[in-house]
Design an enzyme around this catalytic site. Structure first.
Site, PDB file in Angstrom:
ATOM      1  CE  LYS A  25      -3.672  -0.713   2.670  1.00  0.00           C
ATOM      2  NZ  LYS A  25      -4.478  -0.453   3.894  1.00  0.00           N
ATOM      3  NE  ARG A  95      -5.098   3.561   3.632  1.00  0.00           N
ATOM      4  CZ  ARG A  95      -5.335   3.505   2.632  1.00  0.00           C
ATOM      5  NH1 ARG A  95      -5.095   4.314   2.105  1.00  0.00           N
ATOM      6  NH2 ARG A  95      -6.247   2.630   1.461  1.00  0.00           N
ATOM      7  N   GLY A 104      -6.233 -10.515   9.033  1.00  0.00           N
ATOM      8  CA  GLY A 104      -5.569 -10.353   9.837  1.00  0.00           C
ATOM      9  C   GLY A 104      -4.149  -9.546  10.706  1.00  0.00           C
ATOM     10  CG  MET A 106      -5.337  -2.661  13.809  1.00  0.00           C
ATOM     11  SD  MET A 106      -4.089  -1.225  13.977  1.00  0.00           S
ATOM     12  CE  MET A 106      -4.604  -0.044  13.263  1.00  0.00           C
ATOM     13  NE  ARG A 339      -5.798  -4.619  -3.442  1.00  0.00           N
ATOM     14  CZ  ARG A 339      -6.164  -4.179  -2.219  1.00  0.00           C
ATOM     15  NH1 ARG A 339      -6.470  -4.504  -1.345  1.00  0.00           N
ATOM     16  NH2 ARG A 339      -8.300  -4.581  -2.336  1.00  0.00           N
ATOM     17  CG  HIS A 458      -7.165 -45.983  -9.388  1.00  0.00           C
ATOM     18  ND1 HIS A 458      -8.639 -45.446 -10.294  1.00  0.00           N
ATOM     19  CD2 HIS A 458      -6.393 -46.432 -10.564  1.00  0.00           C
ATOM     20  CE1 HIS A 458      -8.338 -46.071 -11.087  1.00  0.00           C
ATOM     21  NE2 HIS A 458      -7.712 -46.071 -12.323  1.00  0.00           N
ATOM     22  CB  SER A 766      11.103 -39.503 -17.851  1.00  0.00           C
ATOM     23  OG  SER A 766      10.144 -39.139 -16.922  1.00  0.00           O
ATOM     24  CB  CYS A 833       6.671 -38.535 -16.828  1.00  0.00           C
ATOM     25  SG  CYS A 833       7.547 -40.002 -16.077  1.00  0.00           S
ATOM     26  CE1 TYR A 853       9.927 -36.029 -21.119  1.00  0.00           C
ATOM     27  CE2 TYR A 853      12.202 -36.046 -21.824  1.00  0.00           C
ATOM     28  CZ  TYR A 853      10.809 -36.356 -21.210  1.00  0.00           C
ATOM     29  OH  TYR A 853      11.084 -37.405 -20.694  1.00  0.00           O
TER      30      TYR A 853
END
Ligand code: ADP
Ligand code: MG
Ligand code: MG
Length: 873
Positions: A25, A95, A104, A106, A339, A458, A766, A833, A853
């Site tokens: 802020k 603020r 949480g 203030m 923001r 599964h 892999s 993978c 990859y």
């Protein structure tokens, strides 16, 4: 050093890059002020000061008090008012704001500086005594609640009592004299609750408020939030002290919030709400119904044009859609916050593409920061409108195992699902857990709900592969197959009842919910083209059917990184041959039985190769333990024995002999191929014959045969011999060859330690990170659900390691094996993978390790593409 940073009058000490020190802020207030936007003057106390406070028993760092006095003076000079002055009083807002926004912390205190004297001045200056005393009583309430922790009800009771006495219904029914009385009563409430007088001295009020903000950093709520969300390395919160502007001085005043574009559709039009003659959180508090921001055009045309202009500037400046807060005081517009705005997946993509078109950003910025990987996930799946969900209708929460929403009637068996599912009668398959036998029913169902199992159970793996919504491991419900119902303790849902599941959030909802269908429009394709411009790591898919492969290709997969073959043994006619092979007593019998499977598997491979024409396909040899192919219930055992023409007794002995205490660590993976080489022979033959035949038809096929569960180089060597021998045989028979690679899955920790020895012969690695995670942690994938939940709640683990790659531990093994493997063979192809291949953080890690990859389920392919591009930028 500096502990406060001023802003106002077209300049500022800080800027937007200083979030760590000034909080989000504060940094943005400074930035807006220095580009000349109308921001009320103020100063930000740094997070370092907060850090000092929380590590020194609530003491301020040396010089802070002096600097704050200087800061107040700075505001006073700009505003031409003075804190606590009985003629021209300055009022302040205090603020909080850390680098990452978090609940949480203030709440904001408004109208600080009011006391018995300044309230009179405020009344004179605004020519509105009622307004002044209303502000005062609100201030005592807010200060008492936010700063001193006095329950709001205590003030509420005081005002209700006064209203009773005066015989009025609404707060607005109280006149000025009543409000004066109320101020006195509020002060009494304050005194009783705190044991002190309400502080009249504005500087004392300010000190109290600042300390309250500092302390809120260490409040239980804030600490817990940081822990759960893994917010680390922040010093504390900043405190913004700013001159008040008033949206509640009359009908030429207003306060509001707005997005510079529509956050749910992306449309380039201001989106938001405002209230005439109101202050602070009134807009979101829902006491009065706010108006659509576009209506401001009619009520205050000049202020609206200015707002539009500022929004445009802010977008240009930040290169992103903004979420802003504004207040209009007597026709003059002030911006109080900006923001980057939160948005839906659809909006994210549209905004990115539009802003590039408008020349506000380039496509690099669009790829780098305007769309998050999870946005794409949203775009590709149907979604439930979360706001339409009534909390009381939530039956339970499990793991968000496969994203998207599904609505259907409850069924408890796969047979029932297959029998009854249709377009008019969609079903949700509800099982304690699923097994390979359930795939028919899972495929027929709209969505899957299980009460047991984790992110790699599964049900979860199969559902993700298909892009089918799934909530797994929902321990809140108890399923009773016999009674055909499930219950969460208060509500009971029977077969045939409608439920909705939200696989994006893991919730199970009673009844039919509205679902929004996915759409991939031109903007999506434009954006994904940009993504590929910046991406250099490959993205493949995990797919084991031609349909999945085709879909993955559409999503941009550049090959198959994992084709599992177990399902190729499961079809009705196939399972019989498989079972015959299992009960075989001689090698020849076994080979015969397996050879009946050859044509099926060959056909399967041909279909997949065909779809993936021109791209590599990695096929994993049979992996699961053999008992998965055998029945386990008594009647089934008898039936299958008859079918195979074998004595019941004998067959059940075989079944029993194959059951294992620890099947995951048992007779599976390459251990099968080594003890029964005929399996490897048959599968290799099917793969190579399919490839050669397609090559003869002019297709380009790149098979990569992958040996699972290697722990020693000798295991790999023995399987590679078999594979090469069969390939040679096929080449001779068919008088044609294809290029193929033989490599291994790296999923046993030992394999990572001897990777250089394995890489002598293996052409690719892999990482099977599901098993690698299971074996590195020693957590059974199928049983971990029971304690992982507690581990996550208690903060013993930050993430489910089956979902987000454990970089600290498992990551080291990935790094080590890649390094050792490449040292031995610099051309070694390395990929991943496991399920982690589709998780953005894990993808970024793989990029850093130089993997060639990542491979993930088809629906995750776009997500992985974006994550890979962002990792490169
Ligand atoms: P949050 O972080 O909860 O959004 P803010 O600090 O932005 O809290 O404050 C909440 C609201 O208080 C703002 O939206 C605005 O309406 C009001 N507010 C904050 N500072 C001022 C100010 N200087 N003048 C007028 N109103 C203010
Ligand atoms: Mg705000
Ligand atoms: Mg494995």
């Amino acid at each position: 050093g500096a502990q406060i940073y001023t802003f106002g009058s077209g300049s500022a000490d800080g800027d937007r890059s200083m979030k760590q020190l000034l909080g989000g802020k504060g940094a943005n207030l400074a930035e807006m002020s220095s580009i000349g936007l109308p921001v009320p003057a103020g100063f930000t106390i740094s997070t370092e000061a907060c850090h000092y406070y929380s590590t020194h028993d609530g003491k301020w760092p040396r010089g802070l008090k002096k600097q704050i006095k200087r800061g107040v003076k700075f505001i006073e000079e700009i505003m031409g008012t003075h804190l606590g002055d009985s003629e021209h009083p300055l009022l302040l807002s205090v603020r909080s704001g850390a680098a990452t926004s978090m609940p949480g912390m203030m709440d904001t205190v408004l109208n600080l500086g009011l006391n018995d004297k300044s309230v009179e001045a405020l009344s004179r200056h605004t020519d509105n005594e009622r307004f002044a005393y209303d502000s005062y009583r609100r201030f005592i309430d807010m200060f008492g609640g936010v700063v001193m922790g006095i329950a709001h009800e205590k003030f509420e009771r005081a005002i209700e009592k006064l209203k009773d006495e005066k015989g009025v219904e609404e707060d607005t029914g109280l006149d000025t004299e009543d409000l004066k009385e109320l101020v006195e009563r509020y002060k009494a409430v304050y005194r009783k609750a705190t044991g002190h007088m309400f502080p009249n001295d504005p500087f004392e009020q300010l000190e109290f408020a600042i300390n309250a903000v500092f302390s809120s950093w260490d409040s239980d709520r804030a600490v817990k939030y940081r822990k759960i969300n893994q917010i680390e390395g922040l010093l504390g919160t900043a405190v913004n002290v700013q001159a008040m502007v008033f949206g509640n001085m009359g009908n030429d005043c207003a306060t509001g919030v707005c997005f510079t574009r529509n956050p749910s559709t992306g449309e380039n039009k201001l989106y938001g709400e405002f209230l005439i003659n109101a202050q602070g959180e009134d807009v979101v508090a829902g006491i009065r119904t706010p108006k659509d921001v576009t209506e401001l055009k009619n009520t205050m045309p000049e202020a609206f044009d200015e707002l539009q202009e500022h929004c445009n500037r802010l977008e240009m400046h930040y290169g992103n859609m903004q979420d802003i807060e504004f207040t209009i005081q007597k026709g003059t517009l002030y911006i109080l916050q900006t923001r980057n705005g939160k948005r839906t997946g659809k909006a994210a993509v549209k905004i990115a593409v539009d802003m590039v078109d408008e020349g506000k950003i380039d496509n690099r910025k669009a790829v780098k920061s305007l769309v998050e990987p999870t946005h794409l996930d949203q775009l590709l799946h149907p979604q439930i409108d979360v706001d339409s969900v009534d909390k009381s209708k939530i039956l339970g929460t499990g793991l968000p195992a496969s994203p998207g929403a599904a609505v259907g009637r409850v069924v408890f068996s796969s047979e029932k699902a297959e029998e009854t599912a249709s377009e008019e009668n969609p079903v949700i398959l509800v099982r304690i857990e699923t097994s390979p036998e359930d795939v028919g029913g899972m495929s027929a169902a709209e969505g899957i709900l299980t009460s047991r199992g984790g992110m790699t159970s599964h049900a979860a793996v199969v559902a993700r592969g298909w892009g089918k919504p799934c909530v797994a491991g929902c321990g809140d419900i108890v399923i009773n197959y016999k009674k055909k119902q499930f219950t969460n303790g208060t509500k009971t849902i029977k077969e045939g009842d409608w439920i909705s599941i939200d696989g994006t959030r893991g919730t199970v909802i009673e009844g039919k919910k509205e679902v929004v269908k996915p759409e991939m429009d031109d903007d999506y394709y434009t954006f994904m083209n940009w993504v590929d411009e910046y991406r250099d790591m490959g993205v493949r898919t995990n797919a084991d059917s031609p349909e999945d492969s085709a879909r993955a290709r559409e999503f941009g997969a550049e090959g198959i990184g994992l084709c599992r073959t177990e399902h190729m043994f499961f079809g009705e006619d196939r399972i019989k041959a498989m079972r015959r092979m299992i009960i075989s007593e001689t090698d020849d019998e076994r080979r015969d039985a397996l050879m009946t499977l050859l044509p099926y598997q060959k056909k399967d491979f041909k279909e997949i190769f065909e779809v993936m024409d021109g791209l590599p396909v990695t096929i994993r040899l049979l992996d699961p333990p053999l008992h998965e192919f055998l029945p386990d219930e008594k009647e089934e055992i008898a039936r299958v024995a008859d079918e195979l023409g074998i004595d019941h007794q004998k067959f059940s002995e075989i079944v029993r002999s194959l059951s294992e205490f620890n099947p995951m660590l048992g007779h599976r993976g390459c251990r099968l191929g080594i003890t029964y080489p005929a399996i490897t022979e048959m599968q290799t033959r099917a793969i190579i014959e399919a490839a050669v035949e397609l090559k003869m038809e002019g297709k380009k096929v790149f098979p990569e045969i992958m040996v699972p569960l290697i722990g020693t180089p000798q295991e790999f060597h023995s399987q590679k011999l078999v594979i090469d021998e069969v390939a040679e045989e096929v080449f001779e028979e068919m008088e044609e060859t294809v290029e193929y690679k033989v490599g291994t899955m790296i999923e046993i920790p030992r394999a990572t330690l001897v990777a250089e020895k394995i890489a002598k012969e293996a052409e690719f690695f892999s990482f099977g990170t599901n098993d690698l995670t299971q074996m590195t942690f020693g957590y059974s994938r199928d049983d971990a659900g029971k304690f992982l939940k507690v581990y996550l709640d208690e903060g013993i683990l930050q993430n489910d390691p089956f979902q987000v790659l454990d970089i600290e531990g498992v990551g080291q093994l990935v790094e080590l094996a890649t390094k050792k493997g490449r040292e031995q063979n610099e051309k070694l192809k390395v990929g991943i993978c496991g399920e982690h291949g589709g998780d953005p953080k894990s993808v970024a890690f793989c990029y850093k390790q130089g993997l060639n990859y990542v491979s993930c389920s088809p629906f995750r392919v776009p997500v992985a593409r974006l994550a890979a591009a962002q990792a490169a930028l």
